[in-house]
Design a protein around this motif. Structure first.
Motif, PDB file in Angstrom:
ATOM      1  N   PRO A 158       0.779  -1.242   0.000  1.00  0.00           N
ATOM      2  CA  PRO A 158       0.000   0.000   0.000  1.00  0.00           C
ATOM      3  C   PRO A 158       0.807   1.286   0.000  1.00  0.00           C
ATOM      4  O   PRO A 158       0.372   2.279  -0.567  1.00  0.00           O
ATOM      5  N   GLY A 159       1.982   1.340   0.635  1.00  0.00           N
ATOM      6  CA  GLY A 159       2.718   2.600   0.716  1.00  0.00           C
ATOM      7  C   GLY A 159       3.092   3.154  -0.637  1.00  0.00           C
ATOM      8  O   GLY A 159       2.738   4.281  -0.996  1.00  0.00           O
ATOM      9  N   LEU A 160       3.787   2.345  -1.440  1.00  0.00           N
ATOM     10  CA  LEU A 160       4.202   2.812  -2.762  1.00  0.00           C
ATOM     11  C   LEU A 160       3.022   2.862  -3.717  1.00  0.00           C
ATOM     12  O   LEU A 160       3.022   3.668  -4.658  1.00  0.00           O
ATOM     13  N   MET A 161       2.019   2.030  -3.488  1.00  0.00           N
ATOM     14  CA  MET A 161       0.858   2.022  -4.377  1.00  0.00           C
ATOM     15  C   MET A 161       0.234   3.412  -4.458  1.00  0.00           C
ATOM     16  O   MET A 161      -0.075   3.911  -5.542  1.00  0.00           O
ATOM     17  N   LEU A 162       0.051   4.053  -3.301  1.00  0.00           N
ATOM     18  CA  LEU A 162      -0.561   5.380  -3.282  1.00  0.00           C
ATOM     19  C   LEU A 162       0.312   6.398  -4.001  1.00  0.00           C
ATOM     20  O   LEU A 162      -0.191   7.246  -4.748  1.00  0.00           O
ATOM     21  N   ARG A 163       1.637   6.331  -3.810  1.00  0.00           N
ATOM     22  CA  ARG A 163       2.546   7.338  -4.367  1.00  0.00           C
ATOM     23  C   ARG A 163       2.852   7.109  -5.841  1.00  0.00           C
ATOM     24  O   ARG A 163       3.556   7.915  -6.452  1.00  0.00           O
TER      25      ARG A 163
END
Length: 727
Positions: A158-163
């Motif tokens: 989820p962390g990189l997915m949003l960015r």
């Protein structure tokens, strides 16, 4: 096709096919928000899109000389009346890179608007993210299947997915992915030999240098690389060519010095000094190494040199880092009211939250660091040093600064497969089992299936949160389609921005809390007094004071902005959210009343008053009751924003928890006996009625426009009200 032939084909093409599937999965997940509408996400991407459009226009009109034209542009749509010097931006590399790439794509026949490009480019970077993760894991383990697992992880974490999400047009998608590529190339360059290793080192430096003018947080990649190069001579064999590779890597990291901001001062930036120190230590270690190993006394001398250099740096340049990055190094800076605490992306994240989100991946990444550093120094390679540092660094900065959570996603996608690889490799029958004949084969099968079971268990524990939580969480509208609320689709701000664009004079100035500045400037196409860049704390403080002061004092601030050009109309936009309790609780007895969105954290300006108080430097107790957390009478009667928000205070309602009937309404919160909540004779809610203080004929502040009240089926609603100062 025979089974043997199938296995042969899978052996040859399985890994490339798996990588392609991981990239497609990564792209598909990131495109999910597009189904709700083709809009840029969040706030900052709107400004970055606007700045890129200016760069594109300058390059089309002037060719390469357009770069200088851009760097001398002052954007008069922002920070009225001062404007915004685009040449002073630290992320001009983002605009140059994407403007050049967009023009190149258009030149080869790709018919796409810049807005479409800006929305889709982050998704493309998300697809590319699977490759550097694969490169690092494969280099660290030699296991292509562990590397493939890392690629699938980075596709869904989820962390990189949003960015790297649809519409997330900022420096972060490019910096995170290209920065990871830089680390992968650096590992290859240091570990390999021959002329290609020098090429890899140089390419890694060029990437790292450039991403640092695309996004300021990319300095963390430089920090990881610098720390790894600095400590490598203490932990592994030293190649005599290491200093040359380090020089080839470090020199291009000075690329930011070629831009007006940061300019030549970049040469003294802390991460650059760390890289210089790594070159010095690398050169010393190459000179004193015997058989590739640095003698113990030499290590002590180098350690003393490092300690002395750090002490000198801290003594001479204690303020080399900005406040937001100093708060990462020293979390105690966040104690007490601070503007840092008013920005969601700059909040800290608890370790429990990280563990709850990423689960077993955190434990496997920690195990990876242990295994990689645990080998003898003759077996350690540069990846054995860099990966553990990357994991530790990312865990610290990600929990200190929510904006840096993608670092943790990348580190876990790299570290977890490595930890799993070493854990599985550690399952072996041992010499006693191997010495037995029939029983030995049975035990070997046991260990073989035990390895498979461990791998399947880890994959299952990762697949479930990915399927149930991580990926579904991305199936949501972009921020502007929700009006930045927590209630789902709500077009209040789109409606307001459309009215601002079409119904206000072109030279109008709009005052709103800074969250909405970029939307006003780009979508509304009007000049804003403050915006999301938060570069002028004095002006933000002035706007906060205007909202929190009474009308008489607020008008003085409005006159201050009016004095710069009396011909320019001034509008004030406020964003209100609330709840119809009769619909939320399905209770007809509560009909006719409203509850402030502040209670439910819906995202309106009533929830931003706390930040306004911090920026204004005012006494919180004057505006917010310390017991209930709700507004005081002073707030409603004696502040401009209290008068502009459309809810009028009624009192604290006492509601029977069994029948839902309204027992009574008190002007103050009624303190109940210290019993568990289920023994309370009633529960209490702060009740309001909908009503406006200013209307279309009021003077000197009149209501110019109010959007419809956009309400969900559960009674949650939002509305933008736009007032005009006509004094």
């Amino acid at each position: 096709m025979s089974t043997g032939r199938l296995m042969q084909v899978l052996g040859e093409y399985g890994v490339p096919l798996g990588l392609a599937v991981a990239a497609i999965l990564s792209i598909a997940v990131r495109l999910m928000p597009m189904r709700y509408g083709f809009y840029l996400n969040e706030f900052d991407p709107y400004f970055h899109y606007y700045a890129t459009s200016v760069m594109v226009e300058d390059l089309e009109a002037h060719g390469p000389a357009g770069i200088q034209e851009f760097l001398h542009t002052v954007d008069r749509m922002a920070w009225y009346p001062w404007g915004y010097d685009l040449g002073a931006l630290r992320v001009n590399g983002l605009y140059l890179f994407n403007a050049a790439l967009y023009l190149a794509l258009r030149a080869v026949g790709l018919h796409i608007t810049l807005y479409q490009y800006a929305a889709l480019a982050p998704v493309a970077m998300g697809g590319l993210a699977v490759f550097p993760v694969f490169m690092i894991v494969r280099r660290a383990t030699g296991n292509p299947y562990a590397a493939l697992l890392g690629s699938f992880l980075i596709a869904v974490l989820p962390g990189l997915m949003l960015r790297t999400d649809f519409g997330w047009y900022k420096g972060t998608p490019f910096a995170y992915v290209l920065g990871t590529f830089s680390l992968a190339l650096l590992i290859i360059g240091v570990e390999d030999s021959g002329w290609r290793s020098y090429t890899y080192s140089l390419a890694a430096g060029v990437l790292l240098g450039y991403v640092q003018v695309m996004w300021g947080g990319a300095v963390n990649f430089a920090g990881v690389a610098g720390a790894a190069l600095l400590l490598a001579p203490f932990a592994m064999r030293v190649d005599k060519n290491l200093p040359l590779k380090e020089v080839l890597f470090v020199v291009p990291t000075l690329i930011p010095a070629a831009f007006p901001s940061p300019g030549l001062s970049w040469a003294k930036y802390p991460t650059e000094l760390l890289l210089y120190g790594a070159v010095v230590i690398g050169a010393i270690s190459a000179l004193v190494a015997r058989g590739g190993f640095v003698p113990g006394r030499a290590k002590l001398g180098m350690a003393a040199l490092i300690v002395a250099a750090v002490a000198a740096f801290l003594y001479r340049t204690p303020h080399a880092l900005s406040g937001r990055y100093l708060s990462v190094l020293n979390p105690l800076m966040r104690i007490g009211p601070s503007p840092l605490n008013t920005v969601a992306e700059q909040q800290s994240v608890s370790g429990i939250s990280v563990l709850a989100t990423y689960g077993v991946l955190v434990l496997l990444a920690i195990a990876a660091g242990y295994y990689m550093l645990g080998g003898g120094r003759g077996r350690r390679r540069f990846s054995s040093v860099l990966v553990p540092i990357f994991i530790l660094w990312s865990m610290y900065v990600a929990t200190s600064f929510a904006q840096l959570l993608p670092f943790l996603s990348i580190a876990l996608a790299v570290g977890a497969p490595i930890g799993l690889h070493y854990a599985v490799s550690g399952i072996s029958p041992g010499p006693a089992v191997l010495g037995r004949a029939r029983r030995g084969k049975a035990r070997l099968d046991y260990y073989k299936y035990g390895r498979a079971a461990l791998v399947l268990a880890v994959v299952a524990m990762t697949a479930y949160p990915a399927y149930a939580h991580w990926v579904p969480s991305n199936n949501a509208p972009v921020t502007i389609l929700t009006s930045a609320t927590t209630m789902g689709y709500n077009p209040a701000w789109l409606d307001a921005l459309s009215w601002i664009n079409s119904s206000t004079p072109a030279n109008s100035v709009v005052i709103a809390w800074w969250d909405y500045g970029y939307w006003i400037e780009v979508v509304g196409n009007r000049t804003a007094v403050v915006d999301n860049a938060t570069i002028n704390g004095t002006q933000i403080s002035l706007v906060a004071q205007m909202f929190l002061d009474n009308e008489t004092q607020a008008i003085k601030i409005l006159n201050y902005f009016k004095s710069f050009d009396p011909s320019r109309p001034i509008y004030i936009a406020v964003f209100a959210t609330g709840v119809d309790p009769s619909r939320l609780y399905n209770d007809p007895y509560l009909s006719g009343y409203q509850v402030s969105g502040r209670i439910y954290g819906l995202g309106g300006d009533e929830g931003k008053v706390d930040a306004m108080i911090v920026w204004a430097g005012y006494d919180r107790s004057l505006y917010i009751n310390s017991t209930t957390g709700m507004f005081t009478d002073y707030f409603y009667n004696d502040t401009l924003i209290g008068q502009m928000l459309p809810l009028r205070w009624v009192g604290w309602a006492q509601i029977d928890p069994v029948t839902g009937q309204l027992v009574g309404i008190s002007p103050h919160y009624v303190q109940q006996p210290n019993y568990p909540y289920y023994y309370y004779p009633y529960y209490q809610l702060p009740f309001y009625t909908y009503g406006l203080v200013y209307n279309s004929t009021s003077y000197p502040i009149r209501l110019a426009y109010s959007t419809p009240i956009y309400e969900t089926h559960r009674g949650l609603w939002a509305q933008v009200l736009i007032y005009q100062y006509v004094g």
